[in-house]
Scaffold this active site. Sequence first.
Site, PDB file in Angstrom:
ATOM      1  N   THR A  11       0.797  -1.001   0.108  1.00 38.89           N
ATOM      2  CA  THR A  11      -0.090   0.139  -0.015  1.00 38.89           C
ATOM      3  C   THR A  11       0.985   1.484  -0.039  1.00 38.89           C
ATOM      4  OG1 THR A  11      -1.813   1.432   1.245  1.00 38.89           O
ATOM      5  CG2 THR A  11      -0.052  -0.094   2.559  1.00 38.89           C
ATOM      6  N   TYR A  40      -2.267   0.447  10.002  1.00 36.17           N
ATOM      7  CA  TYR A  40      -2.402  -0.464   8.775  1.00 36.17           C
ATOM      8  C   TYR A  40      -1.182  -0.552   7.813  1.00 36.17           C
ATOM      9  CZ  TYR A  40      -3.609  -0.947   3.904  1.00 36.17           C
ATOM     10  OH  TYR A  40      -3.828  -1.143   2.462  1.00 36.17           O
TER      11      TYR A  40
END
Length: 329
Positions: A117, A141
């Site tokens: 990501t 995250y």
Amino acid sequence: MAVLVTGGAGYIGSHMVRSLLDAGETPVVVDNFSTGFDWLVPEEVPLVTADVGDLATIEAVIEAHGIDAVIHFAGSIIVPESVADPLKYYRNNTAASRSLIEACVNKGVGTFIFSSTAAVYGDPVSVPVDEDAPLAPLSPYGTSKLMTELMLRDVAAAHAFRYTALRYFNVAGADPEGRTGQATKNATHLIKVACETALGKRDEMAIFGTDYATPDGTGVRDYIHVSDLVEAHRLALSRLRTGGDSLVMNCGYGEGYSVRQVIDAVKAVSGIDFAVRIAPRRAGDSPRVVAASERVRRELGWVPHHDDLETIVRHALAWEQSLTARNRL
């Protein structure tokens, strides 16, 4: 030989399965259905209900199906949730990935593609952000994904194991043929939320923060069509199989759109005006994140075919309408 797709009953994973089938590959899906749906997986594809952190089960799947490559999508992806519940993200993303990688090493699977990501960059020093930029995630995250990248790097140095980590920017849209799309309940992806609101599935939607240092004060993101994204995975798989070395690459178009621009696009494509409220910033959100995509284009020969916001919105809206029809049956 077969390709193991973890999270293959989810949004991006189900598109990957379709892409592999279209290319004549043999995909095998492992999914725990925390967010996925079995009806998104074609009937001819083997589907195993399991957690990717279950070492024994994954090893058995690798043996039973002759797996020679893994494409790893399974994990938790909601930034604000990761801030509120970091241990969930270190379990589902980092610890589970460690077990999956161990299964690959134990069973001799040396080809691995990882769903990473742009959140690993945090608030980039310069935009567009390239792969050599400082890594400073703002949320658990992002950190959980970065930790997996580091594990992959170290395992590749110690074993006959090569990987590609693809750092996604903002994935959106749906299969142009309408075969699959995002069916996640309570989704937080902006374009899906806006499409749901346009179709009356939500009473309103929110803009989280209007005081960022961006042209209209709202966050700016690089939106990539899911079909272009999975094509990058397919090309990465081919590159690794033909001897390519381990590599980290951004997956984005290199162009950013603000939250307000996206909402305006959904209103224009749908022909529907809908309620939008202003809300405070969310923890872990960056003001502006746009990809430098030269590496993925150069290394994979990747040429996107859906790099247009209106196209992305149109496909997302068509999928959302098909979900409405399906749920009425």
